[in-house]
Design an enzyme around this catalytic site. Sequence first.
Site: not given
Length: 736
Positions: A28-29, A162, A270, A369, A374
Amino acid sequence: MTLFLVSNRLPVSIRRRASRYDLQPSVGGLASGLGSVYREHHAQWVGWPGDVPPRSRRVLAKRLRSEFGYLPVFLPTELSRRYYGGFSNGTLWPLFHSFSTYARYAPADWEAYREANETFAERIAEVAGPRDTIWVHDYHLLLLPRLLRERMPDARIGFFLHVPFPPYDVLRVLPWQREILEGLLGADLIGFHTYDYAQAFLGSLRRSLGVDNELGSLAWGNRSVQVDVFPMGVDFARYARDRPRGTAAERIAALVRGPGVQKTIFSVSRLDYTKGIPEQVEAYGRFLERYPTWRGKVVYLLAVVPSREIVQQYAELKRTIDELVGRINSRYGSMVHTPIRYVYRALSDEELLALYRLSDVALVAPLRDGMNLVAKEYLAARTDGRGVLVLSEMAGSAKELTEALLVNPNHVDEMADALHAALTMPAEEQVRRNEPMRRRLAEHDLKGWASSFLARLDETRKRSEILAVRFLSPSARSAINEAYARAERRLLLLDYDGTLVSFSDQPRQAFPTPLVVERLKALAASPRNTVVLLSGRRKEDLEAWFGGLGAVLVAEHGAWTRSPGDSRWEPTVVLDDRWKERIRPLLQLFVDRVPGSSIEEKDHALAWHFRRVAASTGFAAAADLTEALTNLTANSDLHVLLGSKVVEIKSSRFSKGIYFTTRLAERPWDFIFAAGDDWTDESLFEVLPPTAVSVRVGFTGSAARYNVGSAEDVLALLQGFSRIQDVASARRKETR
């Protein structure tokens, strides 16, 4: 050359088991996003491995290096707590996501953040070579580019953010915003997910530091810095190729195919207040309320990944989500049907892939975001072209995935209606919407994202190296002096403000210093020299200051000229200045709006000065005024000039370049020297012969051959010319 990837955390999970540590790759990430880049480029990864007791660090560092090729940066426990949990996530995270009321501004946290960035810089400087490439990632390390530049001036340094970059009015509440901006400017290339974020950053540079840009390129110190946009992609081929297998996939399939279930919606987030999870749950509840025929026929699979549960805000958020899920399940559920299947844990790769492949609708609706991968992964996994993406307008990916059903995440009714539209959308429309999005994702995948960033970094660094060559070196200075000494007919073309003197808050008070007068008088006294002061100043100013020095005076960028010994000023063109009556009211409007600004009236020009205005206000107003003037003067011969904290409007029938070509170009000069500091001087630099020595003050792209740092550097050059004259004069006296 080696590529170093630098992030706050190393992509490895470290667990103490009995007498040794268990090391497992993270998922992830950034770990997933940069893993393929790391492998393909045989890179070195630098980051914090988490809290490790001092006695274990040496052994663990060897294992990380030998087993993974990772270079750990160890931080004391209290320092890491304040740096990571304090400033990074307690200040920058909410602020950069425009949740400024959640941010706290503790000086001790800031000091820890600064110290942690210093520690990273020291560690990298130990292992990286002077010409290596260092790619720094995310908001935890905003100071690192400058700290690395101080230690490694020749390194290629890139930075990618990011998360969103906030608008200036949000950023300005941060007490250390100038240090953050200057920290980022240590990089050669600064990358963002979207143009909105890049423009917010450039706007903050202009309003906080007074630094402007041209198409994202700007000068900082003696380097070129590029700001650009690189929307992060996903490993499209992997998601399109892999098939969900094993018991994990079977569990997801069982949830999707529950009794009476016809359709499935999912969300994966999250635990964070920026993700809009309560709003999404409320929207699903509203959907069931407004569209009762769907009750018992649709299930919402909600996966929330634990994060920072010990922080009160996150604990309260978790409690809110739990209560909302319980309320909706109680109201709309039955003995055989649960409307929301709620999982509070991280999902495995197999579970995620199964969720993507089997769900009819993806609800991705964060309040804010940076990108949100996703949404992209869901589309990549849908090789059948089916499925509907309901996507928040506030996610960075919304800028690319425009065919999705875009929603305002704060509008619960709008999201409820979008869910109904998604569940009833015909298969043909689903394919029609998804096909162009999937095509773009395939063309701009994760590998392409990294490759384009690194290629752009190389281009930017090469441009800096070219500009560095243009910076006047000692050897170039010697060659110029030698050419000056040999020449019999010399022409010296000199701007005034910013070139011979530094700028003043009040332009009328920017008097020449005794040193400037002395230099010009000495140069004009030589029979070999013709000294021309080419300025945007009024003729009255130039006459008062330089009337008796023996120089040719040219006022208002070439509108007026006066020869030595002549008491009269001669217009270079015949002009009609009735346009001023139309323009002056607009300038006065901006004077009224912007306290501290002023109008300067010249014979053939008007200027709006904002040197005494705060940079944040002045540059924003100057941009508005320039746009208004440009629109107002379209299809006329008027020219709008944005100079150093001044907006000037004049006729395009005269300029410094036109003055040179019409009055001076045909004479047989042996040596031509020209110096200026802003865009008004570019018209002169562009028409000079190739042999001319032209100098632009400031490190920026220019038609001039050389750059120097300041007005003091120009005066030093002129002093060198004077010394040559003195030596030549002394020799002539000796031979008599």
